[in-house]
Write a protein that holds these residues in place. Structure first.
Motif, short mmCIF file in Angstrom:
data_model
loop_
_atom_site.label_atom_id
_atom_site.label_comp_id
_atom_site.label_asym_id
_atom_site.label_seq_id
_atom_site.Cartn_x
_atom_site.Cartn_y
_atom_site.Cartn_z
N ASP A 189 0.85 -1.19 0.00
CA ASP A 189 0.00 0.00 0.00
C ASP A 189 0.89 1.24 0.00
N PRO A 190 0.55 2.27 -0.77
CA PRO A 190 1.42 3.45 -0.82
C PRO A 190 1.45 4.28 0.45
N ASP A 191 0.41 4.17 1.29
CA ASP A 191 0.32 5.04 2.47
C ASP A 191 0.39 4.30 3.80
N PHE A 192 -0.10 3.08 3.86
CA PHE A 192 -0.20 2.34 5.11
C PHE A 192 0.50 1.00 4.97
N VAL A 193 0.65 0.31 6.08
CA VAL A 193 1.18 -1.06 6.05
C VAL A 193 -0.04 -1.97 6.19
N GLN A 194 -0.64 -2.28 5.06
CA GLN A 194 -1.81 -3.14 5.04
C GLN A 194 -1.80 -3.93 3.74
N TYR A 195 -2.16 -5.20 3.87
CA TYR A 195 -2.07 -6.11 2.73
C TYR A 195 -2.83 -7.38 3.07
N SER A 237 -9.88 5.36 3.95
CA SER A 237 -9.24 4.47 2.98
C SER A 237 -8.95 3.08 3.55
N ARG A 238 -8.83 2.97 4.84
CA ARG A 238 -8.53 1.65 5.42
C ARG A 238 -9.74 0.72 5.41
N PRO A 239 -10.95 1.15 5.77
CA PRO A 239 -12.10 0.27 5.59
C PRO A 239 -12.35 -0.09 4.12
N ALA A 240 -12.03 0.83 3.21
CA ALA A 240 -12.19 0.53 1.78
C ALA A 240 -11.24 -0.60 1.38
N PHE A 241 -10.01 -0.57 1.89
CA PHE A 241 -9.07 -1.66 1.64
C PHE A 241 -9.62 -2.96 2.23
#
Length: 183
Positions: free
Chosen positions: A98-104, A131-135
């Motif tokens: 992810d360009p902004d967070f550490v989520q995958y 953006s995190r719930p969207a991910f």
């Protein structure tokens, strides 16, 4: 195998001037390396370092350089610093996806592991910005009915542990409603 709150310090410096966290982190990793059967993954859900210092990430990488029987998946906690975390741990799977967070999300056999960044820079509590719930929605949809484990640092429920209950995931409904909808 799930680990959390390693709170690694620069070599020779205990956390809070009293706790030898590096020794405990090394013991935990040594034990995980000898599990039989071996785990399919090692999941570390935050506070990998005590202060997010470059020296702490260097020590963490030394600890992680031991032979481990499986991939290591990490997500930051409130003691980590996301920019340093991403730079120092970019060699680990998913850290810079992810360009902004550490989520995958990764698939481990029949299981989907979703690592969700709940860190609010400069704060102890966690939150999920829009953006995190969207991910999370996308990652859950891609699970296609398979079992899912979500790794994040901040508890979305009260734990009964006083130190944790003052820094929970704020507005956890964004997470809990998605989990319920996914089943």
């Amino acid at each position: 195998a799930h680990l959390s709150d390693l709170h690694v310090r620069p070599f020779g410096r205990p956390a809070n001037r009293v706790v030898e966290t590096n020794m405990m982190a090394e013991r935990a990793l040594r034990r995980v390396a000898t599990l039989d059967p071996a785990p399919d993954a090692i999941v570390v859900t935050g506070d990998l370092t005590e202060c997010g210092l470059e020296e702490e990430y260097a020590e963490l990488n030394r600890l992680l350089s031991r032979p481990l029987p499986c991939p290591v998946y990490v997500v930051p906690g409130n003691h980590d610093r996301r920019d340093r975390f991403r730079g120092a741990l970019a060699h680990l799977p998913g850290v810079t996806t992810d360009p902004d967070f550490v989520q995958y999300a990764v698939d481990i056999g029949p299981l989907r592991l979703i690592m969700l960044d709940s860190v609010v820079s400069g704060a102890g509590h966690g939150e999920l910005c829009p953006s995190r719930p969207a991910f999370l929605d996308r990652a859950l949809a891609e699970a296609a009915g398979r079992p899912v484990v979500i790794g994040l640092h901040h508890p979305p429920v009260m734990t009964g542990i006083a130190a944790m209950d003052v820094i929970p995931l704020r507005a956890p409904e964004a997470l809990l409603s998605r989990v319920a909808a996914h089943g």
